[in-house]
Design a protein around this motif. Structure first.
Motif, PDB file in Angstrom:
ATOM      1  N   LYS A  83      39.438  30.432  58.627  1.00  0.00           N
ATOM      2  CA  LYS A  83      39.520  31.322  59.784  1.00  0.00           C
ATOM      3  C   LYS A  83      40.657  32.318  59.581  1.00  0.00           C
ATOM      4  CE  LYS A  83      37.725  28.071  63.241  1.00  0.00           C
ATOM      5  NZ  LYS A  83      37.986  27.392  64.534  1.00  0.00           N
ATOM      6  N   SER A  84      40.610  33.381  60.362  1.00  0.00           N
ATOM      7  CA  SER A  84      41.698  34.355  60.339  1.00  0.00           C
ATOM      8  C   SER A  84      42.894  33.803  61.102  1.00  0.00           C
ATOM      9  CB  SER A  84      41.254  35.676  60.971  1.00  0.00           C
ATOM     10  OG  SER A  84      40.159  36.221  60.256  1.00  0.00           O
ATOM     11  N   VAL A  85      44.094  34.067  60.561  1.00  0.00           N
ATOM     12  CA  VAL A  85      45.330  33.579  61.176  1.00  0.00           C
ATOM     13  C   VAL A  85      46.309  34.745  61.256  1.00  0.00           C
ATOM     14  CG1 VAL A  85      47.142  31.840  61.121  1.00  0.00           C
ATOM     15  CG2 VAL A  85      44.906  31.336  60.099  1.00  0.00           C
ATOM     16  N   ARG A  86      46.957  34.876  62.390  1.00  0.00           N
ATOM     17  CA  ARG A  86      47.891  35.981  62.594  1.00  0.00           C
ATOM     18  C   ARG A  86      49.273  35.456  62.955  1.00  0.00           C
ATOM     19  NH1 ARG A  86      45.942  39.055  68.035  1.00  0.00           N
ATOM     20  NH2 ARG A  86      47.752  40.321  67.497  1.00  0.00           N
ATOM     21  N   TRP A  87      50.271  36.238  62.596  1.00  0.00           N
ATOM     22  CA  TRP A  87      51.667  35.903  62.931  1.00  0.00           C
ATOM     23  C   TRP A  87      52.440  37.193  63.126  1.00  0.00           C
ATOM     24  CZ3 TRP A  87      55.875  37.547  60.020  1.00  0.00           C
ATOM     25  CH2 TRP A  87      57.115  37.052  60.419  1.00  0.00           C
ATOM     26  N   ALA A  88      53.326  37.202  64.088  1.00  0.00           N
ATOM     27  CA  ALA A  88      54.213  38.349  64.300  1.00  0.00           C
ATOM     28  C   ALA A  88      55.586  37.833  64.691  1.00  0.00           C
ATOM     29  CB  ALA A  88      53.668  39.276  65.383  1.00  0.00           C
ATOM     30  N   ALA A  89      56.611  38.370  64.062  1.00  0.00           N
ATOM     31  CA  ALA A  89      57.983  37.937  64.346  1.00  0.00           C
ATOM     32  C   ALA A  89      58.458  38.516  65.668  1.00  0.00           C
ATOM     33  CB  ALA A  89      58.912  38.377  63.226  1.00  0.00           C
ATOM     34  N   ASP A  90      59.187  37.706  66.419  1.00  0.00           N
ATOM     35  CA  ASP A  90      59.932  38.285  67.530  1.00  0.00           C
ATOM     36  C   ASP A  90      61.313  38.673  67.003  1.00  0.00           C
ATOM     37  OD1 ASP A  90      61.503  35.948  67.415  1.00  0.00           O
ATOM     38  OD2 ASP A  90      60.452  35.001  69.090  1.00  0.00           O
ATOM     39  N   ARG A  91      62.121  39.273  67.847  1.00  0.00           N
ATOM     40  CA  ARG A  91      63.408  39.780  67.366  1.00  0.00           C
ATOM     41  C   ARG A  91      64.338  38.648  66.909  1.00  0.00           C
ATOM     42  NH1 ARG A  91      63.694  44.638  65.116  1.00  0.00           N
ATOM     43  NH2 ARG A  91      62.398  46.045  66.324  1.00  0.00           N
ATOM     44  N   SER A  92      64.251  37.502  67.529  1.00  0.00           N
ATOM     45  CA  SER A  92      65.083  36.390  67.084  1.00  0.00           C
ATOM     46  C   SER A  92      64.738  36.009  65.651  1.00  0.00           C
ATOM     47  CB  SER A  92      64.906  35.181  68.009  1.00  0.00           C
ATOM     48  OG  SER A  92      65.421  35.454  69.284  1.00  0.00           O
ATOM     49  N   GLU A  93      63.443  35.974  65.349  1.00  0.00           N
ATOM     50  CA  GLU A  93      63.038  35.657  63.979  1.00  0.00           C
ATOM     51  C   GLU A  93      63.460  36.762  63.018  1.00  0.00           C
ATOM     52  OE1 GLU A  93      59.206  33.070  63.556  1.00  0.00           O
ATOM     53  OE2 GLU A  93      58.783  34.707  64.965  1.00  0.00           O
TER      54      GLU A  93
END
Length: 769
Positions: free
Chosen positions: A275-285
């Motif tokens: 399956k497709s998997v997505r990730w996005a950093a927040d500012r803390s990361e």
């Protein structure tokens, strides 16, 4: 002399990419994520140094959780590689695992990767993972890290030192110092900074089960480099098994050039789950997981003759690597040391370079990548030399500048400056800044209780040495032109700049030239964008490929028009017989029956072995309130030598942006870790200050260009120059004010109001005892 082409070289063409961006039609990674994609989060260490055990069994049973990866689940993966080593003293890089196993080494170290149907379910799983921590001693700062008995980041790197090497001739340098009339010495800190790009890192990975093929979409500075490292070093699969797409990218500054753990983890998750998997950093990361910049401690000395001539320079440079080695990390201080002689005729030079591990986020290239650090050292030192001999800061520079007649000039570190007139841009910058009238302005400020300071920095850098870049320029069926190239824009304006190069030869307006970047399936090779190489290397490739395409089109036109090749000229998207009205359009050429498709495409590859050496002078004038320590920049002048200017408007934007980044570092930016447990104190923009519009001055910017002799277009890279000249110019202005008023001869970046106020109060205290 022929009139310049409206959209060609040297014209201030408006950025063609801006219309879509300001209308909200930009497409960044997170905009393109499939709606049905699963969501991923990273569990990060709250400790800088600790042993740990992890239990994910309960978390795996929670609603919506599709997959949880730990080090055991990714044991088959290779680690993130360091792509630099020393030829003379090769070192062994410690492992940089995709997920930490048993031990973490900085706050934010990745220990687990959670995939779930929603972000909320992923967060629930993160909280349900059981980790038992046993904290260990931690160390921050290179000075602390090399002390006897300091906590060790890696057991097999004694005293936390990766390498300790020398550059230059130590014995000749020592001999010159022994004969010196005087010696000037400084010890400066170049603080660690966060690469605060507007768009945080994000990625989406899709898996094609039929083809056993991965597609990774990520906001990177180069799709090919990212694919190659992930496939060859980490995933250990053939590169043809992965396609990497880079859509619009919201800033990079070097730190989006590297592969990161999340990209490999997304690939593993997509493949296992189908399956497709997505990730996005927040500012803390962003603060805890992305490579940071700078972080050097340097002691530098200059041996001086009585007349102010520089006899020798000796430097001791310590560069903080953080806990792991990022892609190019050790190169930054080592390569930057090569630029320490600056624009000066220094025959004897020696530099000791040490790279040192600490329990902090890894450090790597950040706008300028070692050259701003070098310029800051030498330009602060030159001002110290002037104070030592009671000379003016401009006179001592003129005394020691490499004269134009000496060019090409090989420095003591092996760099060959091909062109320039360094005194000319110094003189012009001082004229614009009305340097001679400064004392009047200082007296007027004093009446209002304010202290004025004026300072300058004359810098040089090397850029455009990324390697080979290939451009393909093709004629489309409608008569437009498409460029395929492996560089990657992250806001620089490649769409406009490359279109101008085509316009120079074909006379096509920018809207008829289309740029394709950032797709490994469409573009065969590419180095990405870094080191101010896109125009010095990529631009030359585009220029040559366009010329090749033009020659091929003339061959087709010669047959169609029954004319000799020498009688044909290209202009306004047509080929005509010179001096007549007989012509054929590009569209008709593309549709001409029986034309070999290869004749509708031009290709060229270029690499600069020598690099280019942009240089210039920044002059900063500041106003300091001794009651509060607040500093305001009241005037800022830049005169640069970029060889040949492609687009003055784009150039000014690059220089302004870089200068503001340098001003931010000079006055307010600094990553701070606690000494006791290496906690990241400045973990958000609540604690980490960035320059805002009110902090930036109105710039006066000019060029005093001397064409580059080693680049076919005569250009010198410009993307990082603003960040190189600004830090020393601003801090020299501050020190000039403090020295003239209080005999304070040093302050480190960032020169915050608190630091300035304390320095003044401490000086008052000393003189009142």
């Amino acid at each position: 002399m022929a009139a310049p082409i409206k959209f060609g070289m040297g014209q201030s063409v408006l950025r063609k990419e801006d219309d879509a961006l300001i209308r909200g039609k930009g497409r960044y990674t997170d905009d393109l994520a499939p709606s049905a994609a699963l969501h991923a989060l990273v569990l990060r260490s709250p400790h800088a140094h600790a042993k740990f055990t992890i239990d994910v069994a309960a978390a795996r049973l929670l609603p919506g959780v599709a997959l949880i990866l730990t080090a055991e689940d990714t044991a088959e993966l290779g680690g993130l590689p360091c792509l630099f080593n020393l030829e003379t003293d090769p070192f062994t890089a410690p492992p940089y695992p995709i997920l930490a196993k048993d031990e973490v080494r900085h706050v934010g170290d990745a220990v687990a990767f959670v995939v779930a149907d929603t972000l909320d379910h992923a967060r629930d799983a993160i909280e349900a993972i059981k980790v038992e921590w046993t904290t260990l001693p931690a160390v921050t700062g290179v000075v602390n890290a090399i002390k006897p008995g300091a906590p060790q980041v890696w057991a097999d790197h004694k005293d936390n030192v990766l390498f300790d090497v020398s550059i230059g001739d130590k014995s000749a340098t020592e001999a010159a110092f022994a004969k010196a009339h005087a010696v000037a010495e400084i010890r400066i800190v170049n603080p660690r900074v966060v690469a605060s790009f507007m768009e945080t890192r994000a990625a989406v990975c899709e898996y094609d089960t039929k083809r056993d093929h991965l597609t990774l979409t990520a906001g990177s500075q180069g799709s090919h480099r990212l694919r190659d490292i992930l496939c060859q070093n980490v995933l250990k699969i053939p590169t043809e098994k992965m396609r990497v797409i880079c859509p619009d990218v919201g800033g990079g500054f070097g730190t989006k050039l590297f592969p990161y753990r999340e990209y490999a983890l997304l690939a593993v998750a997509a493949q296992r789950l189908r399956k497709s998997v997505r990730w996005a950093a927040d500012r803390s990361e962003h603060f805890m997981g992305d490579a940071q910049g700078r972080d050097n401690v340097t002691t530098a000395k200059m041996a001086l003759a009585e007349d102010g001539k520089f006899l020798a320079m000796d430097v001791d440079l310590m560069g903080d690597m953080g806990a792991y080695l990022s892609t190019f990390a050790p190169y930054i201080p080592h390569g930057g040391a090569g630029m320490l002689p600056g624009l000066y005729d220094i025959q004897n030079f020696h530099c000791r370079v040490r790279t040192i591990f600490t329990h902090t986020v890894p450090v790597d290239a950040y706008r300028g990548a070692g050259r701003p650090e070098a310029a800051y050292v030498v330009e602060r030192l030159v001002d110290a030399c002037a104070r030592k001999l009671d000379m003016s800061v401009d006179a001592i520079r003129r005394k020691n500048f490499i004269p134009p007649r000496a060019l090409p000039y090989k420095t003591a570190t092996g760099k060959v400056y091909d062109s320039g007139d360094f005194n000319a841009h110094l003189k012009r910058a001082m004229e614009i800044a009305e340097w001679k009238e400064f004392s009047k302005r200082a007296k007027a400020a004093k009446k209002h209780g304010l202290i004025r300071g004026i300072g300058l920095a004359s810098y040089v850098e090397v850029c455009g040495t990324m390697g080979e870049e290939t451009a393909n320029v093709r004629l489309d069926p409608n008569g437009d032109v498409t460029i395929l190239i492996g560089t990657q824009s992250s806001g620089q304006g490649h769409q406009t700049a490359y279109a101008q190069i085509v316009a120079e030869q074909f006379g096509l307006p920018p809207e008829r030239v289309h740029i394709h970047q950032g797709d490994t399936a469409e573009i065969a090779t590419g180095l990405g964008t870094g080191g101010s190489a896109s125009i010095p290397s990529g631009g030359v490739s585009v220029q040559r490929a366009t010329h090749e395409l033009g020659d091929k089109l003339k061959q087709i036109a010669a047959e169609a028009l029954e004319a000799g090749l020498g009688d044909l000229e290209i202009a306004d998207g047509v080929i005509r017989v010179a001096g007549t009205d007989r012509a054929i359009s590009f569209a008709d050429l593309a549709k001409r029956p029986g034309v070999d498709p290869a004749k509708l495409n031009g290709s060229a590859t270029f690499a600069s072995a020598d690099g280019t050496y942009p240089n210039g002078t920044h002059v900063a004038e500041i106003e300091l309130d001794p009651a509060t320590g607040i500093i305001r920049i009241v005037n800022y002048v830049i005169v640069d030598d970029f060889g040949v200017t492609l687009n003055p408007l784009l150039l000014a934007g690059q220089v302004h942006g870089g200068a503001v980044q340098g001003i931010g570092q000079a006055l307010m930016e600094q990553v701070v870790y606690s000494n006791s447990d290496a906690q990241l104190v400045t973990g958000s923009y609540m604690d980490y200050a960035l320059p805002r519009a009110a902090d930036a001055p109105t710039f006066t910017f000019e060029t005093h260009n001397v064409p580059c002799k080693t680049n076919p277009m005569g250009v010198k890279g410009a993307g990082e120059a603003g960040a190189i000249g600004s830090c020393p110019a601003v801090v020299n202005a501050i020190v000039e004010a403090l020295w003239r008023e209080y005999k304070i001869d040093h302050i480190d970046m960032p020169a915050t109001p608190e630091r300035v106020w304390i320095a003044i109060r401490e000086q008052h205290r000393r003189h009142s005892l």
